[in-house]
Scaffold this motif. Sequence first.
Motif, mmCIF file in Angstrom:
data_model
loop_
_atom_site.group_PDB
_atom_site.id
_atom_site.type_symbol
_atom_site.label_atom_id
_atom_site.label_comp_id
_atom_site.label_asym_id
_atom_site.label_seq_id
_atom_site.Cartn_x
_atom_site.Cartn_y
_atom_site.Cartn_z
ATOM 1 N N GLY A 1 29.916 39.922 32.670
ATOM 2 C CA GLY A 1 29.188 39.184 31.641
ATOM 3 C C GLY A 1 29.547 39.551 30.220
ATOM 4 O O GLY A 1 29.064 38.936 29.276
ATOM 5 N N ASN B 1 38.308 35.894 30.290
ATOM 6 C CA ASN B 1 37.428 35.058 31.113
ATOM 7 C C ASN B 1 37.026 35.775 32.396
ATOM 8 O O ASN B 1 35.870 35.718 32.818
ATOM 9 N N ARG B 2 37.988 36.448 33.006
ATOM 10 C CA ARG B 2 37.695 37.158 34.249
ATOM 11 C C ARG B 2 36.719 38.299 34.006
ATOM 12 O O ARG B 2 35.805 38.531 34.798
ATOM 13 N N SER B 3 36.904 39.012 32.899
ATOM 14 C CA SER B 3 36.001 40.101 32.548
ATOM 15 C C SER B 3 34.585 39.578 32.353
ATOM 16 O O SER B 3 33.609 40.195 32.805
ATOM 17 N N ALA B 4 34.463 38.422 31.699
ATOM 18 C CA ALA B 4 33.142 37.821 31.482
ATOM 19 C C ALA B 4 32.506 37.411 32.808
ATOM 20 O O ALA B 4 31.295 37.561 33.001
ATOM 21 N N GLU B 5 33.319 36.904 33.727
ATOM 22 C CA GLU B 5 32.798 36.509 35.039
ATOM 23 C C GLU B 5 32.291 37.712 35.828
ATOM 24 O O GLU B 5 31.279 37.635 36.528
ATOM 25 N N LEU B 6 32.995 38.817 35.713
ATOM 26 C CA LEU B 6 32.670 39.990 36.514
ATOM 27 C C LEU B 6 31.423 40.713 36.032
ATOM 28 O O LEU B 6 30.549 41.069 36.829
ATOM 29 N N ARG C 1 40.150 42.745 38.647
ATOM 30 C CA ARG C 1 39.040 42.789 39.595
ATOM 31 C C ARG C 1 37.782 43.453 39.057
ATOM 32 O O ARG C 1 36.716 43.357 39.653
#
Length: 281
Positions: free
Chosen positions: A234, A227-232, A187
């Motif tokens: 950048g 990918n999730r880290s990048a979404e959160l 998250r």
Amino acid sequence: FVWPLSGRAAIDVFYMSAVGFRDETRMLNISSIQNQDDVLPEVLPLAYEFRYTLEDGNEITFRKARRQGHNVSTWLPLGYGSAYELPVAVIVSDIIGSFTRVNGTIVVEPPDIDKAVNNVSDCISTINDLKGKDQINHALDLLYAASDVLNYVFNRTTSTDPIAVSAVAVRSSLISIASDLASNFVRDQATAEMMLACSRSLSEQARTSLTAEDQTMLLNQLAVTSNRSAELVGYASEVTAQFGIDTASNVIRSGVLETTQGRRRKQRLKSPELEPQSKNR
């Protein structure tokens, strides 16, 4: 700020506290030229970060909190060196970025090796319960500590030792749990960092005993978490990136590429259109 001062990895709960800190910004802003209508809160919020340092020098921030959230509990991985010492720290910062760091050292020992695998196996239901209660930070804390205990077992046994064989099976269960956490519960940057710390630890020792399914799940954890880290936010933090690189390296050295290529070769040989042509043709 931490107690007890010694305990066992993945078994004993450690408590950390940061009390008595106060933001001085309020006092700095109170002056004779301040408008009477200006109202400052009695206590401005502080941010707390609780950390421990791994043997390779990387720091893991296992909990962040604000305001009243300055008391935390956690499971910790093994300390290192002959005394199993683990450096810990709390960083307290104010709204303008000024901070204070308090360092300490505790002792986190391994459980008895003949009981270690059973102890880790008992952790599985606790991790699942924590996940079901949405206490993801605690679930990741225990997952990491449990994986570290298994690495301790792998380092002190041979691959044919019954204890090591049992440890391999328990590790596969932890890898499966980690995959679910990576897919559904990353998250923020902190959980991404802790997630990849778990992936790295689960792939670190006894790599040749990682099954093809284990290897695939570990690579998926890396991809999903990155990918999730990048979404959160950048980008990935330096520590998160390092853990990701280490995880990929561990899995590659476990033979995932060789295994994949071997399966492809077998598939090509089984395919009629790719069978060797007759020399009599």
